[in-house]
Design an enzyme around this catalytic site. Structure first.
Site, short mmCIF file in Angstrom:
data_model
loop_
_atom_site.label_atom_id
_atom_site.label_comp_id
_atom_site.label_asym_id
_atom_site.label_seq_id
_atom_site.Cartn_x
_atom_site.Cartn_y
_atom_site.Cartn_z
N HIS A 107 -9.59 0.75 4.72
CA HIS A 107 -8.32 0.96 5.43
C HIS A 107 -8.57 1.88 6.63
O HIS A 107 -9.41 2.79 6.55
CB HIS A 107 -7.29 1.58 4.48
CG HIS A 107 -5.91 1.59 5.05
ND1 HIS A 107 -5.49 2.55 5.94
CD2 HIS A 107 -4.87 0.73 4.90
CE1 HIS A 107 -4.23 2.29 6.30
NE2 HIS A 107 -3.84 1.19 5.68
N GLU B 49 -5.35 -5.32 10.41
CA GLU B 49 -4.36 -4.27 10.62
C GLU B 49 -4.68 -3.54 11.93
O GLU B 49 -5.49 -2.59 11.94
CB GLU B 49 -4.40 -3.27 9.48
CG GLU B 49 -4.08 -3.87 8.13
CD GLU B 49 -3.50 -2.83 7.19
OE1 GLU B 49 -2.41 -3.07 6.67
OE2 GLU B 49 -4.11 -1.77 7.00
N GLU C 225 -7.05 4.31 7.72
CA GLU C 225 -6.88 5.75 7.45
C GLU C 225 -8.11 6.32 6.76
O GLU C 225 -8.48 7.48 6.97
CB GLU C 225 -5.59 5.97 6.64
CG GLU C 225 -4.36 5.75 7.52
CD GLU C 225 -3.11 5.27 6.80
OE1 GLU C 225 -3.07 5.33 5.55
OE2 GLU C 225 -2.18 4.82 7.49
N SER D 49 3.37 -2.34 10.29
CA SER D 49 4.83 -2.31 10.47
C SER D 49 5.49 -3.65 10.15
O SER D 49 6.41 -4.07 10.84
CB SER D 49 5.19 -1.85 11.89
OG SER D 49 4.69 -0.53 12.11
N ASN E 93 0.88 -1.18 0.00
CA ASN E 93 0.00 0.00 0.00
C ASN E 93 0.91 1.23 0.00
O ASN E 93 1.50 1.55 1.03
CB ASN E 93 -0.89 -0.03 1.25
CG ASN E 93 -1.71 1.23 1.40
OD1 ASN E 93 -1.79 2.05 0.48
ND2 ASN E 93 -2.34 1.39 2.55
N TRP E 94 1.00 1.87 -1.16
CA TRP E 94 1.94 3.00 -1.29
C TRP E 94 1.35 4.29 -0.71
O TRP E 94 2.03 5.31 -0.66
CB TRP E 94 2.31 3.22 -2.75
CG TRP E 94 3.14 2.12 -3.34
CD1 TRP E 94 3.56 0.97 -2.73
CD2 TRP E 94 3.68 2.06 -4.68
NE1 TRP E 94 4.32 0.21 -3.59
CE2 TRP E 94 4.41 0.85 -4.79
CE3 TRP E 94 3.61 2.90 -5.79
CZ2 TRP E 94 5.06 0.47 -5.97
CZ3 TRP E 94 4.25 2.53 -6.96
CH2 TRP E 94 4.98 1.33 -7.05
N LYS E 95 0.10 4.25 -0.32
CA LYS E 95 -0.56 5.42 0.26
C LYS E 95 -0.35 6.67 -0.63
O LYS E 95 -0.26 6.54 -1.84
CB LYS E 95 -0.08 5.65 1.69
CG LYS E 95 -0.16 4.39 2.55
CD LYS E 95 -0.04 4.68 4.00
CE LYS E 95 0.01 3.36 4.74
NZ LYS E 95 -0.12 3.49 6.18
N GLY F 245 2.26 2.06 10.75
CA GLY F 245 3.18 3.19 10.60
C GLY F 245 3.82 3.63 11.90
O GLY F 245 4.42 4.69 11.97
N GLY G 259 2.84 -1.24 4.30
CA GLY G 259 2.86 0.19 4.01
C GLY G 259 4.28 0.67 3.77
O GLY G 259 4.82 0.55 2.67
N GLY G 260 4.89 1.22 4.82
CA GLY G 260 6.20 1.85 4.68
C GLY G 260 7.25 1.01 3.97
O GLY G 260 7.96 1.50 3.08
#
Ligand code: PEP
Length: 247
Positions: free
Chosen positions: A94, A164, A96, A209, A9-11, A170, A230-231
């Site tokens: 998600h 998640e 977010e 993470s 997930n590159w957000k 994150g 993610g990151g």
């Protein structure tokens, strides 16, 4: 029986230049005979990502879609538009989106209907906040999210659920493999009462993470079938290492 899936997930990260660099690296390095691999860039980078990954084993998805088919919904992107572009996957619900865009389980359910109708493969996210975990509500929250998003659909074959925990996204905090496995086993048991899916065939991803350093022990758990990353998905070597761990 369940082929692992690792989805990045590159957000809201990246530029046309970084998409070329990241997908250039992944398209040549990713060997995924035994694992499905997907990346989910921002909407504006999807055409480029689809072109760059066309002859590679990496598939492409979006991070969200509209609940509506078409019409006067400024700023929205329809599931059918994503499918028409060539996207295979879509992330829904998600944390977010739930936090910053006030997405309810009912809205996630409506988006899921739209995604299924368009032929996209949905990855539905669930997870509790830190406060909810600390007050012993984690399972009840996740069960309500699953029921609210999944109960009203006829056919959910191919559905992917991503657990998640919000406190792990994150933050550098990761659920321990035991915490993650316990929740995944709970989710699989809950899915048994949802019509239209086979809970034993449904892939459950862990997200929060995930890094090369913790992927092995997470993937060793019987009910963890891959990761939503993610990151670490923004660093080709790290994402590759997580894919290798899943394979
Ligand atoms: C995510 O946003 O889906 C996620 C899991 O992020 P991170 O890996 O950075 O915690």
């Amino acid at each position: 029986m369940r082929q692992p899936l690792v989805a990045g997930n590159w957000k809201m990260h990246g530029s046309r230049e970084s998409v070329v660099a990241l997908l250039g690296a992944l398209s040549t390095s990713v060997k995924c005979d035994a694992v499905d691999v997907a990346v989910c860039p921002a909407f504006v980078h999807l055409p480029q990502a689809l072109e760059l990954s066309a002859s590679s084993p990496v598939s492409v998805g979006a991070q969200d879609c509209s609940a509506f088919d078409e019409g006067a919904y400024t700023g929205e992107v329809a599931a059918a538009m994503l499918a028409d572009l060539g996207c295979e996957w879509v992330i829904l619900g998600h944390s977010e989106r739930r936090a910053y865009h006030h997405e309810s389980d009912a809205l996630v359910s409506a988006k899921l209907s739209a995604a299924i109708a368009a032929g996209l493969r949905p990855i539905v996210c669930v997870g509790e906040t830190r406060t909810q975990r600390e007050s012993g509500e984690a399972e009840a929250i996740v069960a309500a999210q699953l029921a609210g998003a999944l109960a009203e659909h006829g056919n959910l074959a191919g559905l992917v659920v991503a657990y998640e925990p919000v406190w792990a996204i994150g933050t550098g905090l990761t659920a321990t493999p035991e915490q993650a496995q316990d929740m995944h086993a709970y989710i699989r048991a809950e899915l048994a009462s949802i019509p239209g899916l086979d809970e034993q065939a449904t892939r459950l991803l862990y997200g929060g993470s995930v890094k090369p350093g913790n992927a092995d022990e997470l993937f060793a758990q019987v009910d963890i079938d891959g990761a939503l990353v993610g990151g670490a998905a923004l660093v080709a070597e790290d994402f590759q290492a997580i894919v290798n761990a899943a394979a």
